[in-house]
Scaffold this active site. Sequence first.
Site, PDB file in Angstrom:
ATOM      1  N   TYR A 103     -13.582  10.368  -2.270  1.00 28.14           N
ATOM      2  CA  TYR A 103     -12.688   9.873  -3.325  1.00 28.14           C
ATOM      3  C   TYR A 103     -12.762  10.705  -4.599  1.00 28.14           C
ATOM      4  O   TYR A 103     -11.878  10.595  -5.452  1.00 28.14           O
ATOM      5  CB  TYR A 103     -12.999   8.407  -3.626  1.00 28.14           C
ATOM      6  CG  TYR A 103     -12.593   7.488  -2.507  1.00 28.14           C
ATOM      7  CD1 TYR A 103     -11.308   6.981  -2.441  1.00 28.14           C
ATOM      8  CD2 TYR A 103     -13.490   7.155  -1.500  1.00 28.14           C
ATOM      9  CE1 TYR A 103     -10.921   6.151  -1.397  1.00 28.14           C
ATOM     10  CE2 TYR A 103     -13.116   6.329  -0.447  1.00 28.14           C
ATOM     11  CZ  TYR A 103     -11.823   5.833  -0.404  1.00 28.14           C
ATOM     12  OH  TYR A 103     -11.444   5.026   0.636  1.00 28.14           O
ATOM     13  N   ARG A 118       0.833  -1.202   0.000  1.00 25.24           N
ATOM     14  CA  ARG A 118       0.000   0.000   0.000  1.00 25.24           C
ATOM     15  C   ARG A 118       0.870   1.255   0.000  1.00 25.24           C
ATOM     16  O   ARG A 118       0.574   2.229  -0.712  1.00 25.24           O
ATOM     17  CB  ARG A 118      -0.921  -0.003   1.226  1.00 25.24           C
ATOM     18  CG  ARG A 118      -1.750   1.262   1.354  1.00 25.24           C
ATOM     19  CD  ARG A 118      -2.613   1.234   2.594  1.00 25.24           C
ATOM     20  NE  ARG A 118      -3.418   2.447   2.689  1.00 25.24           N
ATOM     21  CZ  ARG A 118      -4.380   2.635   3.593  1.00 25.24           C
ATOM     22  NH1 ARG A 118      -4.664   1.681   4.466  1.00 25.24           N
ATOM     23  NH2 ARG A 118      -5.064   3.746   3.623  1.00 25.24           N
TER      24      ARG A 118
END
Length: 424
Positions: free
Chosen positions: A242, A90
């Site tokens: 987002y 990540r």
Amino acid sequence: MKLTVIGGGSTYTPELTDGFSRLRDVLPIDELWLVDPDDERRELVAGVSRRMFARAGHPGRIRATADLVEGVADADVVLIQLRIGGQAARLGDETWPHEACCIGQETTGPGGLAKALRTVPVVLEVAEAVRRHAKPGAWIVDFTNPVGIVTRALLQAGHRAVGLCNVAIGFQRRFARLLDADPSRVRLDHVGLNHLTWERGVLLDGTDVLPSLLQDRLPELAAEVELPAPLLETLGMVPSYYLRYFYAHDRVLDEQRHERPRAAQVMDVERELLRLYADPSVDEKPAVLSERGGAFYSEAAVDLIASLLSDRGDVQVANVRNDGLLPFLPDDHVIEAPAMIGADGPVAVPVAPLPADLQGLIGHVAGYERLALDAALHTGSAARGRQLVEHALLAHPLVGQWDRAERLADLLLARNAEHLAWAR
């Protein structure tokens, strides 16, 4: 009922355990199985989860195993929450795209493609084990990002699956708080793709109060999603957080280059959580877990699973087949929208036509998602695999230039070759 969590050693899992404890009348679990290859994490999470069940007086048994087949055998429901490569991967997703002037994020943009490539093959292997060893008709609930792409991979392979994200329930709870109302009175007109959604309406007891909220609470709503208030005014709706990566790309990129990556912050939180989970006196969800993310994940999961198993026929936001709901997308594409949840699976409920700008952006990202899945399913030559990766990158609206796509492909493959069989 046997419920199995794949990725059960995640520090998220006690959030689930807490929900299962509190909501056991809604979802009575006899056996909760935690499957994870990491022996230390699995046992620490299983230990605190057992203590949480005991504290709550929950009669269910919690079992932990590294054996996938043992874990899914005779399961009624399998919940998948994986992060292939862990937080280290990540961290890469959040940083290497910066070298090509793109945002770094693990679920969208170049980092999101990398995560899809690492994740889809593993999830499909898990799903095949579920098909062979779980109860006939067992449900797979996917919480693994990128949820839309992963869920479409599962459905395309013929699995009984539905995707779940906590964005919608998070918005529902925030709006309920703003309205000083019980969340059960609030329903959202929520539509789009996973991590590309808008709240077009907020129904309080059936009446849309979003226009008045945009008028009276605009600065608060804008701050919540970290976007300019005039943008929300112009749209007449509330984009998810987002959408920052699209509506404020350059600003977000500048922030990312000067701030500590979210993955590094999460690593610190996870170390503290694992320390707490190892303490035999800890028998409830630690407060620091709220810093890990996944708010209201357990409530969303319990509601979804309960409706699938008991045929409640209520409406919840889920990731489901489009099947004509958004006429500008193929039927087999996976969208995120309100759906009626019953024993035969989720069915998206009708929505009003979307404005042209939303159709354009959704269609653009959907085209990328289809190419991303093609690349994730690739098993042939390295040359062809790279070509598929470049094509998917080129198609993403946050990339869109051939030179940049080539550079990003170099970076992606260099950081992820160990997870891609065709690239080794």
